[in-house]
Write a protein that holds these residues in place. Structure first.
Motif, PDB file in Angstrom:
ATOM      1  N   ASP A 286     -11.957   1.375   8.146  1.00  0.00           N
ATOM      2  CA  ASP A 286     -11.334   0.633   9.307  1.00  0.00           C
ATOM      3  C   ASP A 286     -10.226   0.088   8.920  1.00  0.00           C
ATOM      4  O   ASP A 286      -8.809  -0.864   8.794  1.00  0.00           O
ATOM      5  N   PHE A 287      -9.423   0.482   7.789  1.00  0.00           N
ATOM      6  CA  PHE A 287      -8.973  -0.248   6.774  1.00  0.00           C
ATOM      7  C   PHE A 287      -7.705   0.886   6.548  1.00  0.00           C
ATOM      8  O   PHE A 287      -6.322   0.456   6.221  1.00  0.00           O
ATOM      9  N   TYR A 288      -7.636   2.200   6.648  1.00  0.00           N
ATOM     10  CA  TYR A 288      -7.141   3.459   7.201  1.00  0.00           C
ATOM     11  C   TYR A 288      -7.301   4.255   7.854  1.00  0.00           C
ATOM     12  O   TYR A 288      -7.824   4.189   8.775  1.00  0.00           O
ATOM     13  N   SER A 289      -6.126   4.514   8.300  1.00  0.00           N
ATOM     14  CA  SER A 289      -5.619   5.888   9.463  1.00  0.00           C
ATOM     15  C   SER A 289      -4.624   6.420   9.244  1.00  0.00           C
ATOM     16  O   SER A 289      -3.774   7.162   8.299  1.00  0.00           O
ATOM     17  N   ASN A 290      -4.994   7.666  10.407  1.00  0.00           N
ATOM     18  CA  ASN A 290      -4.589   8.805  10.086  1.00  0.00           C
ATOM     19  C   ASN A 290      -4.051   9.864  11.298  1.00  0.00           C
ATOM     20  O   ASN A 290      -5.014   9.153  12.226  1.00  0.00           O
ATOM     21  N   SER A 291      -2.325   9.601  11.658  1.00  0.00           N
ATOM     22  CA  SER A 291      -2.353   9.915  12.582  1.00  0.00           C
ATOM     23  C   SER A 291      -1.701  11.338  13.348  1.00  0.00           C
ATOM     24  O   SER A 291      -1.160  11.664  14.277  1.00  0.00           O
ATOM     25  N   ILE A 292      -2.313  12.390  12.931  1.00  0.00           N
ATOM     26  CA  ILE A 292      -1.892  13.401  12.699  1.00  0.00           C
ATOM     27  C   ILE A 292      -3.164  14.425  13.374  1.00  0.00           C
ATOM     28  O   ILE A 292      -4.671  13.534  13.708  1.00  0.00           O
ATOM     29  N   LYS A 293      -2.957  14.922  14.785  1.00  0.00           N
ATOM     30  CA  LYS A 293      -4.202  15.598  15.419  1.00  0.00           C
ATOM     31  C   LYS A 293      -4.486  16.318  14.866  1.00  0.00           C
ATOM     32  O   LYS A 293      -4.782  17.134  13.423  1.00  0.00           O
ATOM     33  N   ASN A 308      -2.493  -2.561   7.183  1.00  0.00           N
ATOM     34  CA  ASN A 308      -1.568  -3.729   7.444  1.00  0.00           C
ATOM     35  C   ASN A 308      -0.905  -3.168   6.286  1.00  0.00           C
ATOM     36  O   ASN A 308      -0.523  -2.897   4.548  1.00  0.00           O
ATOM     37  N   SER A 309       0.318  -2.962   6.848  1.00  0.00           N
ATOM     38  CA  SER A 309       1.374  -2.525   5.718  1.00  0.00           C
ATOM     39  C   SER A 309       2.311  -3.523   4.729  1.00  0.00           C
ATOM     40  O   SER A 309       2.868  -2.882   3.985  1.00  0.00           O
ATOM     41  N   ASP A 310       1.618  -4.494   5.152  1.00  0.00           N
ATOM     42  CA  ASP A 310       1.866  -5.608   3.791  1.00  0.00           C
ATOM     43  C   ASP A 310       1.419  -5.283   2.638  1.00  0.00           C
ATOM     44  O   ASP A 310       2.785  -5.549   1.598  1.00  0.00           O
ATOM     45  N   LEU A 311       0.987  -4.212   2.247  1.00  0.00           N
ATOM     46  CA  LEU A 311      -0.415  -3.988   1.459  1.00  0.00           C
ATOM     47  C   LEU A 311      -0.035  -3.037   0.712  1.00  0.00           C
ATOM     48  O   LEU A 311      -0.035  -2.368  -0.126  1.00  0.00           O
ATOM     49  N   ASP A 312       1.324  -2.582   1.243  1.00  0.00           N
ATOM     50  CA  ASP A 312       1.506  -0.830   0.814  1.00  0.00           C
ATOM     51  C   ASP A 312       2.132  -0.553  -0.196  1.00  0.00           C
ATOM     52  O   ASP A 312       1.940  -0.180  -1.628  1.00  0.00           O
ATOM     53  N   ALA A 313       2.817  -2.101  -0.922  1.00  0.00           N
ATOM     54  CA  ALA A 313       3.557  -2.701  -2.406  1.00  0.00           C
ATOM     55  C   ALA A 313       2.171  -2.301  -3.674  1.00  0.00           C
ATOM     56  O   ALA A 313       2.352  -2.103  -4.059  1.00  0.00           O
ATOM     57  N   VAL A 354     -12.198   6.361  -4.405  1.00  0.00           N
ATOM     58  CA  VAL A 354     -12.857   5.292  -4.760  1.00  0.00           C
ATOM     59  C   VAL A 354     -12.455   4.105  -4.982  1.00  0.00           C
ATOM     60  O   VAL A 354     -12.808   2.907  -4.876  1.00  0.00           O
ATOM     61  N   PHE A 355     -10.709   4.150  -4.941  1.00  0.00           N
ATOM     62  CA  PHE A 355      -9.940   3.346  -5.555  1.00  0.00           C
ATOM     63  C   PHE A 355      -9.756   2.742  -4.342  1.00  0.00           C
ATOM     64  O   PHE A 355      -9.387   1.619  -4.050  1.00  0.00           O
ATOM     65  N   MET A 356      -9.344   3.229  -2.961  1.00  0.00           N
ATOM     66  CA  MET A 356      -9.547   3.261  -1.760  1.00  0.00           C
ATOM     67  C   MET A 356     -10.712   2.479  -1.242  1.00  0.00           C
ATOM     68  O   MET A 356     -10.164   0.732  -0.169  1.00  0.00           O
ATOM     69  N   LYS A 357     -11.530   3.307  -1.745  1.00  0.00           N
ATOM     70  CA  LYS A 357     -12.688   1.607  -0.837  1.00  0.00           C
ATOM     71  C   LYS A 357     -12.254   0.415  -1.642  1.00  0.00           C
ATOM     72  O   LYS A 357     -12.860  -0.756  -0.648  1.00  0.00           O
ATOM     73  N   GLN A 358     -11.897   0.631  -2.869  1.00  0.00           N
ATOM     74  CA  GLN A 358     -11.900  -0.829  -3.920  1.00  0.00           C
ATOM     75  C   GLN A 358     -11.011  -1.565  -3.604  1.00  0.00           C
ATOM     76  O   GLN A 358     -10.914  -2.628  -2.701  1.00  0.00           O
ATOM     77  N   PHE A 359     -10.148  -0.618  -3.424  1.00  0.00           N
ATOM     78  CA  PHE A 359      -8.668  -1.680  -2.265  1.00  0.00           C
ATOM     79  C   PHE A 359      -8.890  -2.155  -1.528  1.00  0.00           C
ATOM     80  O   PHE A 359      -8.544  -3.853  -0.816  1.00  0.00           O
ATOM     81  N   ALA A 360      -9.836  -1.650  -0.917  1.00  0.00           N
ATOM     82  CA  ALA A 360     -10.339  -1.771   1.182  1.00  0.00           C
ATOM     83  C   ALA A 360     -10.871  -3.269   0.720  1.00  0.00           C
ATOM     84  O   ALA A 360     -10.968  -4.499   1.451  1.00  0.00           O
ATOM     85  N   LEU A 361     -11.711  -2.910  -0.058  1.00  0.00           N
ATOM     86  CA  LEU A 361     -12.893  -4.574  -0.203  1.00  0.00           C
ATOM     87  C   LEU A 361     -12.156  -4.896  -0.404  1.00  0.00           C
ATOM     88  O   LEU A 361     -12.218  -6.665   0.081  1.00  0.00           O
ATOM     89  N   ASP A 362     -11.368  -5.467  -2.006  1.00  0.00           N
ATOM     90  CA  ASP A 362     -10.807  -6.802  -2.221  1.00  0.00           C
ATOM     91  C   ASP A 362     -10.014  -7.158  -0.869  1.00  0.00           C
ATOM     92  O   ASP A 362      -9.638  -8.081  -1.606  1.00  0.00           O
ATOM     93  N   ASN A 363      -9.313  -5.784  -0.174  1.00  0.00           N
ATOM     94  CA  ASN A 363      -7.978  -6.635   0.948  1.00  0.00           C
ATOM     95  C   ASN A 363      -8.838  -7.575   2.076  1.00  0.00           C
ATOM     96  O   ASN A 363      -7.680  -7.646   3.285  1.00  0.00           O
TER      97      ASN A 363
END
Ligand code: PMP
Length: 364
Positions: A286-293, A308-313, A354-363
């Motif tokens: 629930d941290f990431y999403s994709n908008s393509i059909k 939360n696009s504030d976390l993009d950078a 693995v990275f995305m999961k960890q980043f989601a947990l940390d944030n």
């Protein structure tokens, strides 16, 4: 030295085995005492490289004998003009399906040379789905139908049902396959002309591959520049002038790599697995999403947004530090994009998840 996982949309990652082979032959190709880069394009040695490269491409894509394979400078974009110049007169009608930015660019350029009917699409710059087939409006007298089989910026890929609807018109079909060529098996016979810039699934930038059925040759309008006339390339083994010799050679190493890794059929299985793993994780989180059909998501370019696009950078900085490069989405679409062409190993997808999961947990 370590190689990172590079998710760039193009120029993109090349297979490590290819880079190592090129490195080992860099100064002295086949005991000639020269680099391929330093050889005359007319020499016996170079011609053997060129012929092998073409033969390997024909084999991996199962290109029938009544098709010519041309190697043209100027990338895919030059063919946006080359197509109408070789196949239509000023004032003729041609049909284009608009599925995004690359379709739009092709339409814009073709409109300078002929009369373009847009079959459907174009209301939005970056649509997240292919216009419904029921809305498509073909013209009766179109000289050809143009499609972009994979929109690289959004990650929107045409599906079999779209292709069937296009083929059923019985017109010459022209496809920009820049970002999905050789990613899955296709039947070349269904197309009149296929083209692709090299810098994604083929090799270094600066080269485009044109696969054209022979009956499409010989119709170029009289003022077509010589170096845009497909027939001139066909009659001169793509050597009317000095070709991009080193790019051809590297493309040849990539075709050989595809052959030895099990061909496009095997690569397609891996590609599907890679893409579904990544989409599956994005959909679960629930941290990431994709908008393509969902049914039109690309196997090659996986776009996603952080909730939360504030976390993009921060995401980009940390992913880079973790050896996961070039994940920033195209500025026209925003968010993130992981381009996972043939050369991206499955371990690259695993490391990204693995990275995305960890980043989601940390944030969280
Ligand atoms: N078509 C598509 C689908 C592309 O992705 C690109 C490049 N990203 C192009 C055309 C243009 O290619 P080139 O830069 O080789 O002209």
């Amino acid at each position: 030295m370590s190689r990172a996982f590079n998710f760039s949309a193009g120029p993109a990652m090349l297979p490590e085995a290819v880079m190592r082979k090129a490195e080992s032959e860099f100064l002295d190709w086949n005991n000639t005492g020269m680099s391929v880069m330093e050889m005359s394009h007319r020499s016996k040695e170079y011609m053997s490289v060129a012929h092998q490269m073409e033969a390997d491409l024909r084999e991996v894509m199962a290109i029938p004998d009544n098709y010519k394979v041309l190697f043209i400078h100027g990338g895919a974009s030059l063919q946006f003009a080359g197509i109408p110049m070789n196949l239509a007169e000023q004032g003729d009608t041609v049909d284009y399906l608009n599925t995004g930015v690359w379709s739009t660019k092709a339409i814009k350029e073709a409109s300078r040379y002929t009369n373009v009917n847009v079959i459907a699409g174009g209301q939005e710059a970056n649509p997240t789905e292919v216009p419904d087939i029921s809305e498509w409006q073909f013209s009766d007298d179109a000289k050809y139908i143009h499609i972009c089989s994979n929109e690289t910026i959004t990650g929107l890929e045409l599906q079999d049902e779209h292709l069937e609807a296009i083929f059923s018109q019985g017109k010459p079909v022209i496809a920009d396959m820049s970002s999905n060529i050789m990613s899955r098996e296709i039947d070349v016979n269904k197309y009149a002309m296929i083209y692709a810039g090299a810098q994604k699934n083929i090799g270094p930038a600066g080269l485009a591959i044109v696969i054209v059925r022979e009956d499409m040759l010989g119709h170029a309008r009289s003022n077509t520049p010589t170096l845009l006339n497909w027939e001139i390339y066909a009659n001169n083994e793509s050597m009317f002038n000095t070709p991009a010799t080193y790019a051809w050679y590297l493309a040849g190493l990539v075709f050989d790599w595809i052959k030895t890794t099990g061909g496009v059929k095997h690569i397609a299985t891996v590609n599907q697995k890679k893409a579904s793993k990544l989409y599956q994780y994005i959909d679960e989180s629930d941290f990431y999403s994709n908008s393509i059909k969902v049914s039109e998501r690309s196997w090659m370019n996986v776009t996603f947004n952080l909730k939360n696009s504030d976390l993009d950078a921060e995401f980009l900085e940390q992913s880079k530090a973790a050896g996961l490069l070039s994940l920033k989405g195209h500025k026209a679409f925003g968010g993130m994009r992981a381009s996972i062409y043939n050369a991206m190993p499955e371990e690259g997808i695993d490391a990204l998840i693995v990275f995305m999961k960890q980043f989601a947990l940390d944030n969280a």
